[in-house]
Design a protein around this motif. Structure first.
Motif, PDB file in Angstrom:
ATOM      1  N   LYS A  89       0.777  -1.096  -0.065  1.00  0.00           N
ATOM      2  CA  LYS A  89       0.308  -0.045   0.076  1.00  0.00           C
ATOM      3  C   LYS A  89       0.847   1.127   0.019  1.00  0.00           C
ATOM      4  N   VAL A  94       2.325   3.325   1.909  1.00  0.00           N
ATOM      5  CA  VAL A  94       2.425   3.734   3.092  1.00  0.00           C
ATOM      6  C   VAL A  94       3.543   4.594   3.484  1.00  0.00           C
ATOM      7  N   VAL A 142       6.928   2.801   8.753  1.00  0.00           N
ATOM      8  CA  VAL A 142       6.894   1.379   8.827  1.00  0.00           C
ATOM      9  C   VAL A 142       8.351   0.697   9.343  1.00  0.00           C
ATOM     10  N   ILE A 155       0.564  -3.919   5.259  1.00  0.00           N
ATOM     11  CA  ILE A 155       1.212  -2.946   4.315  1.00  0.00           C
ATOM     12  C   ILE A 155       0.841  -3.626   2.970  1.00  0.00           C
TER      13      ILE A 155
END
Length: 183
Positions: free
Chosen positions: A135, A137, A142, A181
């Motif tokens: 995604k 992100v 992360v 994710i």
């Protein structure tokens, strides 16, 4: 180095003498001073040993042509294995972190190593976003989450928090992040 680790784990950096390191290592104190001018220099080498041990394998992962999702899984598998291996030295690692709070040269080395891991993680995550595997992100956040999961799990284990199985916690936590994710 292994003798120094055992001696430091028993008594800490400050209280361990070069004589004790020599005795634990099975070599003369002169032999240790041949390689290390001081206990501080030995501690700095110890930090390089701890933090840099998995770095060549991690660089190979990010340089591979595998999809980002597999690179991330490889990274996490290696990080879990390295963390598990390092748990036997946890008292020494904890003391290194405490020293990093007080000693700028140790803080600088520690920060450099964390930034190297962070950079590798970010590059894998960016590759996955660009390739449509992950995604959209924020790679920086992360990477922070993954590193925090690993360090936090190790800290909880070292404090004796009930029901912490390091391997299980790291695998479950990293799988949770990966599933969150994936595109």
């Amino acid at each position: 180095m292994n003798g120094a680790i055992r001696a430091f784990a028993r008594k800490g950096f400050k209280e361990t003498s070069m004589d004790e390191i020599a005795s634990e290592s099975g070599v003369s104190k002169g032999a240790i001073y041949w390689y290390y001018r001081s206990k501080d220099e030995l501690i700095m080498e110890l930090m390089d040993t701890f933090f840099g041990s998995g770095m060549p394998e991690l660089r190979a992962i990010v340089e591979s042509s595998r999809p980002a999702s597999l690179q991330l899984q490889d990274f996490l598998d290696l990080a879990v294995a390295e963390t598990k291996k390092m748990m036997q030295f946890r008292p020494v690692l904890q003391e290194l972190y405490v020293l990093a709070l007080r000693d700028n040269s140790i803080k600088k080395i520690t920060r450099k190593e964390f930034e190297a891991y962070h950079t590798i993680l970010e590059s894998i995550i960016k590759k996955g976003i660009e390739g449509g595997e992950f995604k959209n992100v924020e790679p920086h956040h992360v990477a922070n989450s993954i590193i925090s999961l690993m360090e936090g799990t190790a800290l909880m284990w070292s404090l004796g928090i009930k029901d912490i199985d390091v391997n299980e916690q790291l695998i479950n936590g990293t799988n949770f992040i990966i599933s969150a994710i994936k595109a």
